[in-house]
Design an enzyme around this catalytic site. Structure first.
Site, PDB file in Angstrom:
ATOM      1  N   ASP A 144      41.176  11.680 -19.183  1.00 55.91           N
ATOM      2  CA  ASP A 144      42.532  11.441 -19.689  1.00 55.91           C
ATOM      3  C   ASP A 144      42.541  11.249 -21.211  1.00 55.91           C
ATOM      4  O   ASP A 144      42.704  10.143 -21.719  1.00 55.91           O
ATOM      5  CB  ASP A 144      43.162  10.226 -19.003  1.00 55.91           C
ATOM      6  CG  ASP A 144      43.376  10.455 -17.514  1.00 55.91           C
ATOM      7  OD1 ASP A 144      43.596  11.611 -17.130  1.00 55.91           O
ATOM      8  OD2 ASP A 144      43.328   9.486 -16.745  1.00 55.91           O
TER       9      ASP A 144
ATOM     10  N   ASP B  56      44.331   4.693 -26.092  1.00 61.53           N
ATOM     11  CA  ASP B  56      44.786   4.402 -24.730  1.00 61.53           C
ATOM     12  C   ASP B  56      43.641   4.353 -23.724  1.00 61.53           C
ATOM     13  O   ASP B  56      43.774   4.830 -22.601  1.00 61.53           O
ATOM     14  CB  ASP B  56      45.815   5.460 -24.306  1.00 61.53           C
ATOM     15  CG  ASP B  56      46.542   5.087 -23.025  1.00 61.53           C
ATOM     16  OD1 ASP B  56      46.827   3.897 -22.833  1.00 61.53           O
ATOM     17  OD2 ASP B  56      46.832   5.993 -22.213  1.00 61.53           O
TER      18      ASP B  56
ATOM     19  N   LYS C 114      48.522  19.949 -17.163  1.00 66.93           N
ATOM     20  CA  LYS C 114      49.377  19.132 -18.016  1.00 66.93           C
ATOM     21  C   LYS C 114      50.150  20.072 -18.928  1.00 66.93           C
ATOM     22  O   LYS C 114      49.555  20.782 -19.743  1.00 66.93           O
ATOM     23  CB  LYS C 114      48.544  18.141 -18.837  1.00 66.93           C
ATOM     24  CG  LYS C 114      47.898  17.054 -17.974  1.00 66.93           C
ATOM     25  CD  LYS C 114      47.196  16.004 -18.817  1.00 66.93           C
ATOM     26  CE  LYS C 114      46.588  14.929 -17.928  1.00 66.93           C
ATOM     27  NZ  LYS C 114      45.895  13.868 -18.713  1.00 66.93           N
TER      28      LYS C 114
ATOM     29  N   LEU D 157      36.952  16.671 -10.534  1.00 68.89           N
ATOM     30  CA  LEU D 157      35.622  16.197 -10.138  1.00 68.89           C
ATOM     31  C   LEU D 157      35.521  16.226  -8.622  1.00 68.89           C
ATOM     32  O   LEU D 157      36.542  16.340  -7.935  1.00 68.89           O
ATOM     33  CB  LEU D 157      35.401  14.777 -10.669  1.00 68.89           C
ATOM     34  CG  LEU D 157      35.356  14.646 -12.197  1.00 68.89           C
ATOM     35  CD1 LEU D 157      35.353  13.177 -12.611  1.00 68.89           C
ATOM     36  CD2 LEU D 157      34.128  15.349 -12.768  1.00 68.89           C
TER      37      LEU D 157
ATOM     38  N   ALA E 228      39.316  20.735 -14.841  1.00 76.30           N
ATOM     39  CA  ALA E 228      38.622  20.867 -13.561  1.00 76.30           C
ATOM     40  C   ALA E 228      38.520  19.514 -12.862  1.00 76.30           C
ATOM     41  O   ALA E 228      38.180  18.512 -13.489  1.00 76.30           O
ATOM     42  CB  ALA E 228      37.229  21.461 -13.775  1.00 76.30           C
TER      43      ALA E 228
ATOM     44  N   GLU F 295      35.564   5.119 -16.018  1.00 72.19           N
ATOM     45  CA  GLU F 295      35.063   5.356 -14.666  1.00 72.19           C
ATOM     46  C   GLU F 295      33.598   5.749 -14.699  1.00 72.19           C
ATOM     47  O   GLU F 295      33.128   6.378 -15.656  1.00 72.19           O
ATOM     48  CB  GLU F 295      35.880   6.455 -13.979  1.00 72.19           C
ATOM     49  CG  GLU F 295      37.317   6.062 -13.693  1.00 72.19           C
ATOM     50  CD  GLU F 295      38.039   7.087 -12.843  1.00 72.19           C
ATOM     51  OE1 GLU F 295      37.374   7.780 -12.039  1.00 72.19           O
ATOM     52  OE2 GLU F 295      39.274   7.194 -12.973  1.00 72.19           O
TER      53      GLU F 295
END
Length: 518
Positions: free
Chosen positions: A406, A386, A213, A320, A318, A391
């Site tokens: 994120d 946000d 990013k 997953l 990294a 997950e």
């Protein structure tokens, strides 16, 4: 007669006051004295330790300490030690989790090595076809020697994932992985599909895969006041800082993140195997190399990122394990926000919203709701509004931890503490015992959160990752979290608010409930 009545009135009031002093005030004072005697000295405005309001330090009855090398379990910080080192030497950071069998680990060695070998074969076939096509099109291709390394740090990271965390507290492979991400040669760059933001999937020469990013905002810039949270910038330094904070809180639910300055011509363009990426590179009027990516909304030339003239800093996260070997489930956050300009969700208008959530699977038993509250505390500290989904690894089911992915929209405003992020904590009035103890520890001057964060971030190549106002905002927000816990305890009591860790689920979901979650 008048004097006699006055004497009787004074005598009566004296007797009542003496009884109150003996039976009520004195026991309370003795209790507070005992509590203070067991607490450590700290700043006068520190709300994390026992006060008159009644936030007593909970006991860690359902944990066991890992003995130190000399056989003792006592914690005596050595003079001159750094705060971060002292913190990680504290018993709260040396706690034994339940023994893990094969089912407690995400992957087995043989399973991952076989998956790794398939990736190597696929890469070799892909590069063979790509080199042939490039030769026909007369395109210069930068070739890098690939390394098949069964001891690679990213493989060890994947093998260390278990039902409680992404990595163990003393996993040295994480340190090595951070170094590898900072230095390893990039051999492939692919645009990562995104709705709003430019992200690249980079592959390293030992087949490690990371998410890049790029820097979009200077560290001293705050999110504009008129920006909604869902159109905010993604900040590379927020991803880095979130990883360090997650580790300091001992959640260990954020994948390792490192900062890096990348030569976007030599390390990205020259290894871009996608025409979609190669076609969006251009030279700006200032003679800087820039690029953008194709996405749904704001990926246009005016939203490009530029090097200086070629160097561009960014965060590397990294990856997953792949979904084919370690499937994950994405679940809507019960406290998700409305992604419209004027909409409001039920939790924003109903103070008893959590009572409803507690009746629903999978929040009606086990650790899921407690993990949501952990996540809300983490998001509040970084200022992230946000969190619309979370997950989990499907293998671990209801007992698995939540992934804190994120985090780039954190650390946008150091001047604002968005209390609504703490709604899961303030509405449910529940918190894990271990979480509360660590928050209390990090509120003490000896382990002040801003100090250990500053020290931890110094190890990243992009230091300073956060500005000083953002670091100090962590201390202020931590105190506000503890105030919320205090209010809950005053209203409901310790036993109702402070909850044991490792709760086993008791309620079995119905078929209808399973469909709703999926």
């Amino acid at each position: 007669m008048m004097r006699r009545d006055r004497f009787l009135l004074v005598a009566t009031l004296t007797a009542v006051f003496s009884a109150d002093l003996y039976f009520i005030l004195l026991p309370k004072l003795q209790s507070m004295r005992q509590t203070w005697g067991h607490s450590c000295t700290c700043d006068s405005n520190n709300l994390s330790l026992p006060r008159l309001e009644g936030l007593a330090t909970p006991q860690l009855s359902n944990w066991t300490y890992v003995p130190l090398l000399d056989g003792t379990a006592a914690y005596e910080p050595a003079e001159g030690d750094a705060k971060l080192e002292k913190l990680f030497a504290h018993p709260l950071y040396n706690i034994q989790t339940p023994v893990l069998g094969p089912e407690g680990r995400l992957l087995q060695t043989e399973q991952l090595i076989e998956y790794y070998r398939k990736k190597v074969s696929r890469w070799e076939r892909h590069m063979k076809f790509y080199n042939e096509a490039a030769a026909v099109a007369n395109i210069t291709v930068t070739k890098h020697e690939m390394i098949y390394d069964p001891d690679a740090s990213w493989l060890k990271f994947h093998l260390g994932i278990n039902r409680f965390a992404l990595y163990s507290r003393d996993d040295l492979s994480i340190v090595q992985l951070l170094k590898d991400m900072q230095n390893m040669t990039i051999v492939s760059a692919v645009v990562k599909p995104s709705g709003h933001h430019l992200k690249l999937a980079l592959k390293m020469r030992n087949f490690a895969k990371v998410m890049f990013k790029p820097m979009r905002q200077q560290r001293d810039e705050e999110t504009p006041e008129d920006f909604f949270y869902f159109v905010d910038f993604q900040r590379h330094n927020a991803e880095i800082a979130a990883f360090h904070l997650d580790r300091i809180l001992d959640f260990r639910r954020v994948p390792p993140v490192a900062g890096r300055r990348v030569n976007i011509t030599g390390e990205v363009l020259q290894v871009a195997h996608s025409e979609d990426l190669r076609a969006v590179f251009f030279t700006s009027p200032a003679n800087n190399t820039c690029f953008f990516a194709k996405c749904l909304y704001v990926c246009k030339t005016e939203y490009a990122v530029c090097g200086s003239p070629d160097l561009l800093e960014g965060s590397l996260s990294a990856y997953l394990p792949g979904l084919s070997i370690a499937p994950r489930l994405s679940i809507p956050n019960p406290w998700t926000r409305s992604y419209t300009f004027a909409g409001r969700e039920e939790w924003e208008v109903n103070p008893f919203y959590c009572d409803t959530i507690k009746q629903l699977y999978p929040y009606n038993s086990g650790n899921r709701l407690l993990n949501i509250i952990d996540m809300s505390i983490f998001d509040f500290l970084i200022g992230n509004m946000d969190r619309h989904h979370y997950e989990i690894f499907t293998k671990f089911g209801d007992e698995g931890f939540l992934l804190h992915l994120d985090n780039a929209r954190g650390f946008g405003k150091h001047t604002r503490d968005e209390m609504s992020i703490l709604a899961p904590l303030s509405q449910c009035c529940m918190i894990k015992r271990s979480t509360l103890l660590r928050l209390q520890l990090l509120a003490q001057s000896e382990f002040r959160l801003s100090d250990v964060m500053r020290e931890s971030l110094k190890g990243d190549p992009l230091w300073p990752v956060l500005t000083e106002p953002h670091l100090l905002a962590l201390d202020r927000r931590l105190q506000k979290v503890l105030r919320v816990v205090q209010r809950c305890i005053r209203r409901l009591g310790d036993d109702e608010v402070i909850t044991k860790d490792f709760i086993k689920p008791t309620a079995r979901p119905t078929a209808t409930e399973m469909k709703k979650v999926r």
